[in-house]
Structures are given as structure tokens and as C-alpha cells.
Design a protein around this motif. Structure first.
Motif, PDB file in Angstrom:
ATOM      1  N   ASP A  97      63.616 -18.595   8.743  1.00 48.98           N
ATOM      2  CA  ASP A  97      64.909 -18.286   9.344  1.00 48.98           C
ATOM      3  C   ASP A  97      65.119 -16.767   9.316  1.00 48.98           C
ATOM      4  OD1 ASP A  97      67.505 -18.075  10.203  1.00 48.98           O
ATOM      5  OD2 ASP A  97      68.331 -19.544   8.799  1.00 48.98           O
ATOM      6  N   LEU A  98      65.054 -16.153  10.490  1.00 53.53           N
ATOM      7  CA  LEU A  98      65.194 -14.698  10.556  1.00 53.53           C
ATOM      8  C   LEU A  98      66.605 -14.233  10.230  1.00 53.53           C
ATOM      9  CD1 LEU A  98      63.004 -13.948  13.704  1.00 53.53           C
ATOM     10  CD2 LEU A  98      62.394 -13.686  11.292  1.00 53.53           C
ATOM     11  N   HIS A  99      67.591 -15.131  10.322  1.00 51.74           N
ATOM     12  CA  HIS A  99      68.947 -14.771   9.916  1.00 51.74           C
ATOM     13  C   HIS A  99      69.029 -14.522   8.411  1.00 51.74           C
ATOM     14  CE1 HIS A  99      71.864 -16.029  13.382  1.00 51.74           C
ATOM     15  NE2 HIS A  99      71.277 -14.869  13.568  1.00 51.74           N
ATOM     16  N   LYS A 100      68.030 -15.016   7.655  1.00 54.32           N
ATOM     17  CA  LYS A 100      68.007 -14.824   6.204  1.00 54.32           C
ATOM     18  C   LYS A 100      66.895 -13.877   5.781  1.00 54.32           C
ATOM     19  CE  LYS A 100      69.889 -19.460   5.426  1.00 54.32           C
ATOM     20  NZ  LYS A 100      69.667 -20.791   4.792  1.00 54.32           N
ATOM     21  N   THR A 101      66.351 -13.166   6.747  1.00 61.36           N
ATOM     22  CA  THR A 101      65.261 -12.225   6.478  1.00 61.36           C
ATOM     23  C   THR A 101      65.817 -10.827   6.213  1.00 61.36           C
ATOM     24  OG1 THR A 101      63.651 -13.474   7.780  1.00 61.36           O
ATOM     25  CG2 THR A 101      63.230 -11.126   7.507  1.00 61.36           C
ATOM     26  N   THR A 102      65.182 -10.126   5.304  1.00 58.30           N
ATOM     27  CA  THR A 102      65.605  -8.766   4.948  1.00 58.30           C
ATOM     28  C   THR A 102      64.528  -7.760   5.373  1.00 58.30           C
ATOM     29  OG1 THR A 102      66.772  -9.610   3.009  1.00 58.30           O
ATOM     30  CG2 THR A 102      66.335  -7.262   3.066  1.00 58.30           C
ATOM     31  N   ILE A 103      64.963  -6.652   5.930  1.00 54.45           N
ATOM     32  CA  ILE A 103      64.038  -5.571   6.287  1.00 54.45           C
ATOM     33  C   ILE A 103      64.417  -4.308   5.514  1.00 54.45           C
ATOM     34  CG2 ILE A 103      63.236  -4.037   8.124  1.00 54.45           C
ATOM     35  CD1 ILE A 103      63.588  -6.255  10.107  1.00 54.45           C
ATOM     36  N   GLN A 104      63.429  -3.728   4.853  1.00 55.41           N
ATOM     37  CA  GLN A 104      63.620  -2.428   4.212  1.00 55.41           C
ATOM     38  C   GLN A 104      62.885  -1.378   5.033  1.00 55.41           C
ATOM     39  OE1 GLN A 104      61.904  -1.858   0.321  1.00 55.41           O
ATOM     40  NE2 GLN A 104      63.126  -0.039  -0.096  1.00 55.41           N
ATOM     41  N   GLY A 138      63.977 -23.574  21.829  1.00 54.96           N
ATOM     42  CA  GLY A 138      65.293 -22.982  21.575  1.00 54.96           C
ATOM     43  C   GLY A 138      65.672 -22.927  20.110  1.00 54.96           C
ATOM     44  N   SER A 139      64.722 -22.619  19.239  1.00 56.14           N
ATOM     45  CA  SER A 139      64.980 -22.621  17.790  1.00 56.14           C
ATOM     46  C   SER A 139      65.516 -21.294  17.255  1.00 56.14           C
ATOM     47  CB  SER A 139      63.688 -22.961  17.041  1.00 56.14           C
ATOM     48  OG  SER A 139      62.712 -21.945  17.242  1.00 56.14           O
ATOM     49  N   GLN A 140      65.635 -20.273  18.109  1.00 63.57           N
ATOM     50  CA  GLN A 140      66.110 -18.963  17.643  1.00 63.57           C
ATOM     51  C   GLN A 140      67.355 -19.130  16.775  1.00 63.57           C
ATOM     52  OE1 GLN A 140      66.878 -16.170  20.826  1.00 63.57           O
ATOM     53  NE2 GLN A 140      67.915 -14.741  19.496  1.00 63.57           N
ATOM     54  N   PRO A 141      67.398 -18.459  15.612  1.00 62.37           N
ATOM     55  CA  PRO A 141      66.495 -17.433  15.074  1.00 62.37           C
ATOM     56  C   PRO A 141      65.439 -17.968  14.101  1.00 62.37           C
ATOM     57  CG  PRO A 141      68.457 -17.526  13.746  1.00 62.37           C
ATOM     58  CD  PRO A 141      68.612 -18.599  14.797  1.00 62.37           C
ATOM     59  N   VAL A 142      65.096 -19.249  14.195  1.00 63.47           N
ATOM     60  CA  VAL A 142      64.129 -19.836  13.264  1.00 63.47           C
ATOM     61  C   VAL A 142      62.742 -19.887  13.906  1.00 63.47           C
ATOM     62  CG1 VAL A 142      63.523 -21.857  11.898  1.00 63.47           C
ATOM     63  CG2 VAL A 142      65.930 -21.211  12.166  1.00 63.47           C
TER      64      VAL A 142
END
Length: 208
Positions: A97-104, A138-142
């Protein structure tokens, strides 16, 4: 034969037998309690080991794989204003799930943390925008299929160049580098280095 020497009677032998039986029962009880403690401890250790193993497996396999990275929205000083990172889920990974992904983001102007726009709550330094490149179901953001391709757009600087994204840091000048650390919800980490070409003149977008 000396018949004056006393001998043990039936009562004495019975008392000795009862005492031995009591000692035997006590030893059995102690052994049973110890066995119960050992079984409970072994079960707890097994459960802990299984949980640790699953967490280690998730953090290893549930990784996001970077397909490509581009830079565009050049400033008047020939700096990259937007970095687009196209991703897919790694081989053998569970849904991500990209909604729960963190980017540094670690670059010349400092280190910044970003969360997805509309995703997890918090106070990040900026928020990245998610758009679908290929998403048949249509699974965005997964990311739930190996064929899924989503682009994460990072808006650099103070002016907003990407609808839905929250800008952070400063644009990347020509020849500069930055490091991305993308962490999935399960803890899998992908590290990528961004390298801006030494000249952006005459280009509308570049591979970084």
C-alpha cells in the motif's frame, strides 16, 4: 543365637513404606511442574521465533522495486524541480500500500521525509503524489500485481508544480546527486541514487 535383639515390626515397616511413597509422589509432582514450565516456555519461544521470522521475511520480500526515475519541471537556473519515480512490487512481495509508504530524501539541502498525499497521518516534510501508469484492476494506490506500475512524484522547492503533492527542500542543480530510501509498510527498504546530468540545456525531461 541372641534372641534379645529387637527386630522391626509390621508397623515400623509400614511407616517406612508410607514415607518412601510420599517422597516419590513429591518427586513426581515436582517433575510434572517442571515439565509444564518447560513446555510453556518452549511454546512461548516458538511463537516468538515464528513472529520474528515472519517479520524478517516480510521486511525482506515486501519490497518496492524502482523501474525508472526521471526529472522535469526545470527552473530558470537549470535545476530539476520534480522527480518522478516509477515503481512496482518486488518479486515474491505481498501487496504494498503506497499510501502507507515512507520516502526519505537525502540531498544537498538536507534530509526530508515524505508521505503519500491523502495517505497516512503525520507531519512530514512533504507529500508525494501517486499516479497510475498501468493498473488493470484499479487497485491504486496498492501494488497488488507484478504488472502494476505507479509513479511517485516528488515536488522539489517552494512552488507547487504537481497537483496533490506538497513541495519540500530545494530543486536539484545540474550534476548534483541525492539518495532515496523508500520504505514499504512491512519494513522493506529500497535505496536509489539520483544523479542529475551535468547539463539540462535543451531538454524537457531527463533520466536521473
Amino acid at each position: 543365637m541372641d534372641r534379645s535383639r529387637p527386630t522391626d515390626g509390621p508397623d515400623d515397616r509400614g511407616q517406612v513404606g508410607i514415607g518412601t511413597l510420599i517422597v516419590f509422589i513429591a518427586m513426581v509432582l515436582v517433575a510434572a511442574i517442571a515439565a509444564g514450565v518447560l513446555i510453556n516456555t518452549a511454546g512461548f519461544l516458538q511463537s516468538s521465533a515464528e513472529a520474528t521470522g515472519q517479520q524478517s521475511s516480510d521486511s525482506t520480500t515486501s519490497r518496492i522495486q524502482v523501474v525508472s526515475m526521471t526529472g522535469d519541471h526545470f527552473t530558470g537556473d537549470n535545476e530539476v524541480g520534480v522527480v518522478n519515480v516509477t515503481v512496482k512490487k518486488g518479486p515474491g512481495a505481498s501487496n504494498v500500500d503506497l499510501h502507507k509508504t515512507t520516502i526519505q530524501w537525502i540531498g544537498p539541502s538536507g534530509s526530508y521525509y515524505q508521505l503519500a498525499s491523502g495517505g497516512a497521518q503525520g507531519s512530514p516534510d512533504g507529500r508525494f503524489h501517486i499516479s497510475a501508469v498501468q493498473d488493470d484492476d484499479g487497485s491504486q494506490p496498492v501494488l497488488n500485481d507484478l504488472e502494476d506500475r505507479f509513479t511517485l512524484s516528488l515536488d522539489l522547492g517552494t512552488s507547487s508544480e504537481v497537483n496533490g503533492a506538497q513541495p519540500f527542500g530545494e530543486p536539484l542543480p545540474e550534476g548534483e546527486t541525492a539518495t532515496l530510501r523508500v520504505s514499504s509498510p512491512a519494513g522493506g527498504m529500497t535505496v536509489e541514487e539520483i544523479v542529475v546530468p551535468k547539463t539540462l540545456s535543451g531538454e524537457s525531461a531527463v533520466t536521473v
